[in-house]
Design a protein around this motif. Structure first.
Motif, short mmCIF file in Angstrom:
data_model
loop_
_atom_site.label_atom_id
_atom_site.label_comp_id
_atom_site.label_asym_id
_atom_site.label_seq_id
_atom_site.Cartn_x
_atom_site.Cartn_y
_atom_site.Cartn_z
N PRO A 152 20.61 37.54 33.88
CA PRO A 152 20.43 36.50 32.86
C PRO A 152 21.73 36.00 32.25
CG PRO A 152 18.87 38.30 32.52
CD PRO A 152 19.83 38.76 33.58
N ARG A 153 22.70 36.89 32.02
CA ARG A 153 23.94 36.45 31.37
C ARG A 153 24.76 35.55 32.30
NH1 ARG A 153 27.30 41.16 29.55
NH2 ARG A 153 26.42 42.15 31.38
N LEU A 154 24.80 35.89 33.58
CA LEU A 154 25.48 35.03 34.53
C LEU A 154 24.76 33.69 34.66
CD1 LEU A 154 27.51 34.28 36.68
CD2 LEU A 154 26.20 35.61 38.35
N VAL A 182 32.93 29.38 40.39
CA VAL A 182 33.74 30.15 41.33
C VAL A 182 33.15 31.54 41.54
CG1 VAL A 182 36.01 31.25 41.64
CG2 VAL A 182 35.86 28.86 40.92
N PHE A 183 32.51 32.10 40.50
CA PHE A 183 31.85 33.40 40.69
C PHE A 183 30.90 33.34 41.88
CE2 PHE A 183 31.87 34.47 35.82
CZ PHE A 183 33.24 34.55 35.86
N LEU A 196 40.16 34.88 41.94
CA LEU A 196 38.88 35.25 42.55
C LEU A 196 38.64 34.52 43.86
CD1 LEU A 196 36.57 35.38 39.41
CD2 LEU A 196 37.12 37.28 40.92
N LEU A 197 39.02 33.25 43.95
CA LEU A 197 38.87 32.53 45.21
C LEU A 197 39.63 33.25 46.33
CD1 LEU A 197 39.21 28.80 44.05
CD2 LEU A 197 37.18 29.87 45.04
N GLY A 198 40.81 33.77 45.99
CA GLY A 198 41.58 34.52 46.99
C GLY A 198 40.95 35.86 47.32
N ILE A 206 34.76 39.58 37.81
CA ILE A 206 33.57 38.79 37.48
C ILE A 206 32.78 39.45 36.36
CG2 ILE A 206 31.31 38.08 38.36
CD1 ILE A 206 32.70 37.59 41.09
N ASN A 207 32.54 40.74 36.47
CA ASN A 207 31.76 41.43 35.44
C ASN A 207 32.48 41.41 34.09
OD1 ASN A 207 29.41 42.19 36.84
ND2 ASN A 207 30.44 43.93 37.78
N GLY A 208 33.81 41.52 34.11
CA GLY A 208 34.56 41.46 32.86
C GLY A 208 34.43 40.12 32.17
#
Length: 702
Positions: free
Chosen positions: A241-243, A627-628, A564-566, A580-582
């Protein structure tokens, strides 16, 4: 946020939480277009007294809803209006360059009441740079105002010979209308009766008046444009839900930030101060949006090409082939009192422009854009080799020539951002690590595309140049003692050895060896650089480290997104999922679960610490949740080569992710990721792209 802002195309309205524009507001509240404040005061009162705020919402940033009520009013012992008797609701939006506001007054007192809604307007027509206190100069003058029964006009003649007018109109009979901008409406209402007043405010340049529509018709047009936007973007559903909230907010904010200067829609940098084209900001945000709406990249590319540098102009840091940093269109820019018409003081926008072209063509297969922009691409490459590398050492470096320009010209453009380990600031010319990666990525990407178009000689030349750059970079930037890359080389070609996030951008370029890329990823999520909420701009313990600073220890979501893309491209899933989680955890600390431009880099606690003047919404922060999804998918399309590659990994807290109607090439693909034990299974539900789907994990074809 202690302000409310709404925007549509090139017009935005910035107010306090009550919906007013107070004089001397800390954020420079007002109605703006073309870098000019067309409304500098908007004050709503009831019986001459300031109302009490109940609620203030502007989550979608295209429409604001504000709820107010009256204070208790007595005079000489006689009751005028019992406290909280009248509800005042303000709803506003912008459509076709016009602000629409509906004020609805409703009586909750048991008996009929009579009261007055008071409004006061004023216009100073100040340039954005004057409002923000950055610049003063020769400007024009107010030339009066005119008033009729249902409108008032404020007039201004600019030093740039542009006639500016603010038109305010209303649909109810007013009891008072004055040349000083006062407007009063008397309301007599029985219990639970209401009355509505519709106001419109239109900025006008050189007499070109917009069409003013009925409130409901204009609102429906705006809503329809958002419905069309939502139907056209890739749909994502998660069991996180948060994402999901973060992603939905980002997609809405990016729509708000779109503007079209005649070359297609592109994202402006952010609100409230940067609702204009920015080279790196617009390019990076368009890059982030590729899996969701690739047409925005095309509009961004064409806009940048239209303003590409054509000559040497030290006043604006302009050079032939260079992509702009920032375009302003206010009075001071038009009269050349500031160099932002446009200003070109950026070292990274030109390679980022080429990078975006490459990524866009890989996503869409639109090689006709390469042909359309052939001379522009050639000019950008020439700028990289000639003006970007004046001393011929093989690295792209920046200098500041414009007296009123920017000293540090990478994305970390504050004056204290490039600092040696001993605390000394590096001196220009400065070669930034990430910029060399952008150049490498641009040249290798173009080489691949040109090879497919049978332009073999050019492809070979670009490929060889990129390989030489890679070899030089390793020798000059790698710091063996810390197992990391320097942020930059200074004017003496000495390493600026402070540990920062900048080398993380190199992961996306594919310039690093497998072993060194792994070292970089591991360092980025170490305790020194990773706060728990995101990757800091500078490592804890460095001489310049300051978690409260703009660029020396803060966390920038967009900076993390490029990293993150890399990580996603290289299959560094463990490191990527931690980042991502952070960032997801940080979002609950901010209004509307919206990632801001930046936040402080303190170690993770109960809440992330806000940076005091961060823009929100900001385009490349809004694009970070998008991006995530690309990172989780490990997605890398290559339409010219006929394939889509996936290396998926679902982060902790997520067991399923569905992506529907993602545009790739000439078709779409829909898929689902599911956790199966320790593996992630990719189920392709539909694929009309005609491309071969390759996956580094379990795959099934629907």
């Amino acid at each position: 946020m202690d302000y409310r802002v709404i925007k549509e195309n090139d017009v935005f309205l910035l107010t306090d939480e009550k919906g007013n524009i107070p004089e001397n507001h800390s954020y420079g509240a007002g109605l703006y277009t073309k870098d000019t404040r067309f409304l500098s005061k908007l004050d709503l009162r009831i019986n001459g007294e300031e109302p009490i705020l109940l609620n203030s919402e502007a989550q979608n940033a295209y429409m604001a809803s504000i709820l107010l009520t009256n204070p208790h009013m007595e005079k000489d012992g006689d009751l005028i209006l019992w406290r909280e008797s009248v509800e005042l609701e303000r709803k506003r939006f912008i459509a076709n360059d016009v602000v629409y506001e509906k004020i609805r007054a409703k009586n909750y007192f048991p008996k009929p009441v009579t009261f007055t809604v008071n409004l006061h307007f004023d216009c100073d027509f100040q340039d954005m740079f004057v409002v923000r206190g950055f610049q003063h100069g020769d400007v024009g003058k107010r030339t009066g105002q005119s008033v009729t029964d249902n409108e008032m006009r404020f007039h201004y003649e600019g030093a740039d010979e542009i006639q500016r007018t603010t038109l305010i109109s209303w649909d109810q009979t007013a009891q008072t209308v004055s040349d000083e901008g006062y407007l009063d409406f008397t309301c007599t209402l029985g219990h639970e009766e209401s009355q509505e007043i519709v106001l419109t405010i239109a900025p006008i340049l050189n007499g070109e008046e917009p069409t003013i529509l009925p409130f409901d018709v204009a609102l429906e047009q705006v809503k329809e444009s958002y419905r069309a936007w939502n139907e056209g973007v890739t749909k994502v559903k998660t069991d996180h839900p948060r994402l999901q909230r973060l992603l939905d907010q980002g997609i809405t904010d990016l729509r708000v930030l779109l503007t079209d200067l005649g070359y297609g829609s592109f994202p402006v940098a952010g609100l409230p101060w940067f609702a204009v084209p920015f080279g790196r900001d617009s390019l990076i945000a368009a890059l982030q949006m590729l899996p969701f709406q690739p047409e925005v990249a095309k509009g961004t590319i064409r806009t940048m090409a239209a303003y590409q540098g054509t000559k040497r102009d030290p006043w604006r840091d302009e050079e032939p082939g260079k992509i702009m940093h920032e375009l302003r269109s206010g009075e001071l820019a038009n009269t050349k009192q500031v160099p932002f018409s446009p200003y070109y003081g950026t070292i990274d926008a030109t390679p980022l422009y080429l990078m975006l072209i490459v990524e866009y063509v890989k996503w869409t297969g639109d090689t006709t854009l390469l042909e359309e922009l052939d001379s522009s691409i050639e000019a950008a490459l020439r700028w990289i080799d000639k003006f970007g590398d004046r001393d011929g050492d093989g690295f792209v470096e920046y200098y500041q020539e414009a007296a009123k320009g920017i000293a540090n010209q990478g994305w970390k453009d504050s004056g204290d951002s490039i600092v040696h380990r001993n605390g000394d600031y590096a001196k220009t010319p400065i070669a930034l690590a990430e910029v060399q990666g952008y150049v490498y990525q641009a040249k290798t990407g173009l080489a691949e595309l040109y090879e497919g178009l049978n332009r073999i000689d050019l492809a070979r030349k670009l490929s060889e140049e990129a390989q030489q750059l890679s070899e030089r970079f390793e020798q000059a930037f790698w710091m063996e003692d810390v197992g990391f890359y320097a942020i930059a080389l200074d004017q003496e070609k000495k390493q600026v050895g402070t540990i920062t996030s900048n080398p993380g951008h190199l992961l996306f370029s594919n310039m690093l060896s497998k072993e060194r890329a792994k070292q970089v990823s591991d360092q980025l999520v170490s305790n020194k650089l990773f706060s728990g909420y995101g990757i800091r701009t500078m490592a804890e313990g460095e001489a310049g480290y300051n978690p409260m600073s703009y660029h020396d220890g803060s966390v920038w979501p967009h900076d993390n997104s490029i990293i993150l893309l890399g990580m996603g491209r290289l299959g560094h899933h463990e490191q990527a999922n931690r980042v991502i989680n952070g960032l997801i955890d940080s979002a609950s600390s901010f209004e509307y679960d919206r990632l801001p431009e930046l936040f402080c880099g303190y170690e993770k606690g109960e809440r992330a610490v806000k940076y005091p003047v961060a823009c929100s919404p900001q385009a490349w922060a809004a694009g970070t949740p998008l991006v995530f999804i690309q990172t989780i998918l490990g997605l890398e399309p290559n339409v010219p080569k006929g394939k889509i590659f996936f290396s998926p990994s679902l982060p902790d807290g997520m067991k399923e992710l569905t992506v529907e109607n993602m545009k790739v090439g000439k078709g779409t693909i829909s898929l689902t990721l599911k956790k199966k034990g320790q593996q992630t299974q990719l189920d392709v539900m539909s694929n009309t792209t005609g491309l071969d789907v390759q996956c580094a994990s379990v795959i099934s074809q629907g």
